[in-house]
Design an enzyme around this catalytic site. Structure first.
Site, PDB file in Angstrom:
ATOM      1  CG  ASP A   1       2.307  -2.066  26.409  1.00 27.19           C
ATOM      2  OD1 ASP A   1       1.965  -2.662  27.223  1.00 27.19           O
ATOM      3  OD2 ASP A   1       1.206  -1.620  25.478  1.00 27.19           O
TER       4      ASP A   1
ATOM      5  NE  ARG B   1       3.052   1.072  22.922  1.00 24.34           N
ATOM      6  CZ  ARG B   1       2.653   0.085  22.286  1.00 24.34           C
ATOM      7  NH1 ARG B   1       1.757  -1.099  22.761  1.00 24.34           N
ATOM      8  NH2 ARG B   1       3.342  -0.123  21.037  1.00 24.34           N
TER       9      ARG B   1
ATOM     10  CE1 TYR C   1      -2.762  -6.755  26.312  1.00 22.47           C
ATOM     11  CE2 TYR C   1      -2.978  -4.554  27.230  1.00 22.47           C
ATOM     12  CZ  TYR C   1      -2.273  -5.730  27.093  1.00 22.47           C
ATOM     13  OH  TYR C   1      -0.731  -5.398  26.890  1.00 22.47           O
TER      14      TYR C   1
ATOM     15  N   PRO D   1      -1.870 -10.918  30.111  1.00 21.09           N
ATOM     16  CG  PRO D   1      -2.479 -10.215  27.869  1.00 21.09           C
ATOM     17  CD  PRO D   1      -2.668 -11.296  28.871  1.00 21.09           C
TER      18      PRO D   1
END
Lengths: 668, 668
Positions: free
Chosen positions: B50, B272, B280, B354
């Protein structure tokens, strides 16, 4: 009439040009029924109007459709003035900026009218609520008045003929289509040729409407039905217009230029998208006292005239996309509305010369002013009397435009006038041309807190034609500063659209244009300039304001949820304020989505985009702040102190209908 | 095999994730045949990667599709570090900027991978040349080598099965879909469950291709067929990921945060679009030596872990859009290509943690590097040897990324490391994270004029796995300055993408980003920094350069028209230069369209956007200027003096195929 289909709509818009489309854009934002009809088979394919002024782009942005014109259009930055030197040779005499830097976050865009219409059509399609009905010709208007307080009936009837494909469809990418205002309205009406045979065809429909807006151009059918005509005069100036891809060694062909020859007349050139350049060419026929020989005007004769004016530079073309001929007229309608049920806007009520790229802009700004008022009355959030503000707010602008046009036309066409100081001439008109300085008189919608006793709703000034176009130009330059607000926000003017600066979101640190908080959704906004919240006393003041706003007795609860939005912009260092320390009314909680983090901003430095100093630009005291109420069209309705919530309450009482007064609810 | 349909394509792309789509975006810009297949039934619906780093946004912009992500995504501006104070209570300890100001005209955007894929899919659709074929499962790869100079045959065969609707289709707006790399590759492959029964279904096709690019993810089928595996190690760190709309009183929930608790582990949060926040969450199972109990990890257990870490703040959610679990691994493939006919890119050749939002970016940057090379070889403008530059250019980046990831993972997961100076830790990695500092070694494509004797095409370094990830971080920070170009452009680095500044168009005065002159069309550009043209001697130098470029003997004529574009950026006052005084080669004439007014720019003040001082920023002498050659990917191939056209000629001779060498013509 028995076999005519009868239908009902809240709002009928006649004409899907720029003015009609902006009316429809507003209607698309509300949960009302609206229809927009146009006698033509398609949108304008090319040519016609082509300038988007900064305020128009701000309006587009407020609806969310400014990106396409910004990308597709030609950005006008600099304008050059060319004049003969002492030996008669053409010289660049001045370079001036197209628009005064800093008055808007947008500059001028040049793009053909069809692309602009398409942008709004795309927006309407996305919204899915209002769609242009084409090949629909209005034939009969019935209006016998009604009780002003009657909100349920549909007192206006417009009988229309669905002509289907009986009119000749213009190809969207055709070459050399032409229109002219020299032809009679009957033979060529907005570019569509009609024959008696075609008129006989097609299904009839009787549309009953609560409100009608006529946006059907200079030859407005609606205006004619209402028994009104444009008043003013046609000049003897004939203007040829063509859009060509020029083949030339003229150095400034990709800039707007005013080119004046020693004795062969003048040209305005305006660069456009796709390598096109718009030429406005003076085609006055001095040999033929007043009677125009139309047959002599065509792209070839225009080119010849242009070649003469532009000597010693060469000019030719292989591609001409569109051309037309105008006789310059400066006319305005005596009334813009009838009984606050039938309204006229755009070219239907004002015409002038095309050279300054104002017509389409002022037309769209007419309906940008009118649309939310009608939609708000229809959805029963606004008092019907608010509609009385349309004519006084917009007719004055038309008169000012025509006064300016008169003066500018002289500058361009009258050889006895010195053109040496092109720059000062431009500077006098910058703000008016940009559209950002438009100001309206006091009314229920525009409160000067020192003059709250005046109300235009009872002044009777809305329906009589009194003012002659002002020949003084003070109006073009700078709005008067109302004394009452000077202390609170010296650079925010009641009735003028609020300028936009970037502030920093308290919750996510993103720089955000204040304008982006004020989209065209029909909502009203209270901007709380909360001052310096790092001072304990100021923080307490703002918390007290929050308590008042949230209290059960608060006026906010009188109106439908979200009709009034509250935004807070403080002047403290962002790092010294914690969002969640502020009263919850400033960052409301939603049980599914959590807090609203997009309601509180800091006028502070940003990581990537510097410090805009919005307080300084607005002239607001960084410690004390103030309240500013913005209308749905971003124009300032009220400025008052942060402790003067009662003034805000009173303002809304004069405009909005309380929940208990109505069953209707706005969908937002 | 007789009843299997056989077809031919120049380029076969296996996998339509971000890396595959960027390959397809390049192919869509060329007149070649290309296919892109994916075994899944639809694009990623939500979740997954993302983050869009500045360089990726620059790449998107170069294709013309950056607008939608900019509008739809969440702009990451500031990152906060939260750590326990001496009493163990969580405190905000630092606010740092997300990306170093000034290194790019874009900052970080956070948006779910599906929306990013959709942006490229929309671009492909608009182009109409390449379309993703879904439900296509590769089953067999045949490759026995070929003569490297064979340009006509299709030596690779990939047999695929068209599975139609036999795989389960993922709903685009489903809730709680999940993927995990903890499941075996066989059972869950990229989120699509397969059964033996499904595999038996579907039509077979044998696709013969000239080139194949495998972009099929960490479990790459293509890589497996080529007998390659990822080398490196899996860590013991388990990372839970979830996208939720959080209900919380944590103050910085709309900012990226690194939250470290005293003893309960760490969280990274990334805000987001649509009020979502990506979490996370460190889920290491220390109680269970190495064997992971997957059943204990789900959104509920992640929430519980997050609640513990974020105490005393509250956290819950009603909506979870996506979640997953990763075991962090740091692995890279030994080779990125086989015989310069079969290539691997993205997750197929490198995996890592990530948390820094790099994976998708580096993957797309892999194929942004590879795409124009393959397409140029296919359309016979580039020498096939150019393909040998892919592996050395991109594998080194993967190694650097993994070295950095190693260090950063330690910082996040290892409690023995001090986290006090979050800011310096970020600052070390800013440029690498942004993607703008990526530098490549010397090769035919990257000439350091002092080192023209070195050539990677013969160095043999392209096919052996030698370098271990560098543990020193110099590579992350600032590219080395090659001595030869230091005098000419001290801040332009050979092999690094050229930064962009705004210059002013000579013909229309519009401020223009230099990057906008360098779109991803496959063209090469010579940027002539022409110096101060108001000096007669410099003007003469540039006119002489023009004569050389325009002469019949000029190397420009050796190659297809427009394959090499020439742009001029001078440093004189714009008002002191007349465009048409310059040699016509700088503003070419077209008999239908006239002069090209979009090739000459001034590094001068603009009316509305100030003075960027591009010469100053590039470190170019304002009087003398220099020449810079940009590859089709905006990376600098060569810097030399304005009199050194022979160096430019030699550069292109090493890369481009001359007209006489080929019948093929690029379509531009």
């Amino acid at each position: 009439m028995a076999d005519i289909k009868e239908s009902h709509t809240d709002l009928l818009i006649i004409g899907a040009g720029p003015a009609g489309l902006i009316t429809a854009a507003w209607a698309s934002q509300y949960n009302i029924s609206a229809r927009i009809i146009d006698k033509k088979a398609s949108r304008i394919p090319n040519g016609h109007a082509d300038g988007l002024q900064p305020r128009t782009l701000e309006i587009f942005d407020s609806f969310g459709f400014v990106d396409q014109p910004l990308k597709e259009g030609c950005h006008e930055t600099e304008i050059c003035s060319w004049n003969p030197d002492s030996s008669g040779t053409l010289q660049r005499t001045q370079r001036v900026v197209s628009q005064k830097p800093g008055i808007s976050r947008f500059q001028v865009i040049i793009l053909h009218q069809g692309a602009i219409e398409q942008t709004v059509l795309d927006f309407l399609k996305l919204g899915g609520r209002v769609e242009v009905e084409r090949n629909v010709m209005p034939e009969r208007l019935e209006w016998e008045g009604c009780n002003p307080s009657d909100r349920d009936s549909h007192p206006i009837a417009v009988t229309v003929r669905h002509t289907g494909d009986t009119t000749s469809r213009q190809p969207l990418n055709g070459t050399n289509p032409k229109t002219t205002n020299l032809a009679s309205d009957r033979v060529v009406a907005n570019g569509i040729a009609l024959t008696g045979q075609d008129e006989a065809k097609g299904r009839l429909e009787r549309i009953r409407a609560k409100y009608v807006v006529g946006c059907d151009g200079a030859h407005s059918w609606t205006r004619t039905q209402l028994g009104l005509s444009l008043e003013g005069k046609m000049t003897h100036h004939i203007c040829g217009v063509m859009d060509i891809v020029p083949l030339t060694n003229f150095p400034d062909i990709r800039q707007s230029c005013a080119i004046h020859s020693a004795s062969s007349g003048s040209i305005m050139i305006v660069p456009r998208e796709r390598r096109l350049v718009r030429f406005y060419i003076q085609m006055d026929d001095t040999s033929n006292s007043g009677i125009l020989d139309r047959s002599r005007i065509n792209p070839e004769s225009m080119l010849k005239a242009a070649q003469t004016i532009m000597k010693p530079y060469t000019l030719s073309f292989k591609y001409c996309e569109w051309w037309s001929v105008y006789r310059v007229g400066q006319r305005v309608a005596p009334k813009f509305s009838v009984d606050e049920r039938l309204f006229l806007a755009g070219d239907a009520v004002h015409t002038h010369s095309p050279t300054l790229g104002q017509g389409m802009n002022v037309s769209m700004q007419d309906t940008y002013n009118l649309g939310w008022k009608i939609c708000g009355v229809i959805n029963r959030t606004l008092k019907p009397e608010i509609l009385e503000t349309y004519q006084p707010e917009r007719r004055q602008i038309a008169l000012e435009l025509i006064a300016m046009d008169h003066e500018v036309s002289k500058f361009y066409y009258d050889n006895s006038i010195s053109r040496k100081d092109f720059q000062s001439q431009r500077e006098r008109f910058y703000e008016f041309l940009s559209g950002v300085s438009v100001k309206y008189g006091p009314s229920a919608l525009v409160k000067d807190s020192s003059a709250r006793s005046r109300s235009p709703l009872t002044s009777g000034s809305s329906s009589t034609y009194t003012a002659e176009p002002s020949q003084t130009s003070n109006n073009f330059c700078e709005p008067e500063k109302p004394t009452s607000s000077r202390n609170l926000a010296t650079n925010i003017y009641p009735s003028v659209r609020i300028p936009s600066f970037k502030v920093v979101n308290q919750g996510d640190a993103c720089p955000t244009h204040i304008a982006s908080l004020l989209p065209s959704t029909g909502q009203w906004r209270i901007l709380i300039f909360a001052g310096d919240l790092s001072f304990r006393s100021q923080f307490a003041r703002i918390q007290a304001l929050g308590s008042h706003l949230a209290a059960p007795s608060s006026f906010l609860h009188l109106y439908p949820a979200n009709l009034i939005e509250v935004y807070t912009i403080h002047s403290a260092s962002r790092a010294r304020v914690e969002l969640l320390d502020l009263h919850e009314v400033f960052h409301p909680w939603d049980e599914d989505a959590g807090y609203d983090y997009w309601k509180v901003y800091a006028d502070d430095d940003s990581w990537h985009e510097g410090f805009a100093d919005a307080y300084g630009a607005y002239g607001i005291d960084r410690k004390d702040g103030c309240l500013v109420v913005c209308r749905p069209d971003q124009h300032v309705g009220l400025i008052c102190g942060v402790d003067e919530l009662s003034v805000v309450e009173e303002y809304f009482k004069g405009i909005l209908i309380q929940r208990s007064d109505t069953q209707g609810r706005r969908k937002l």
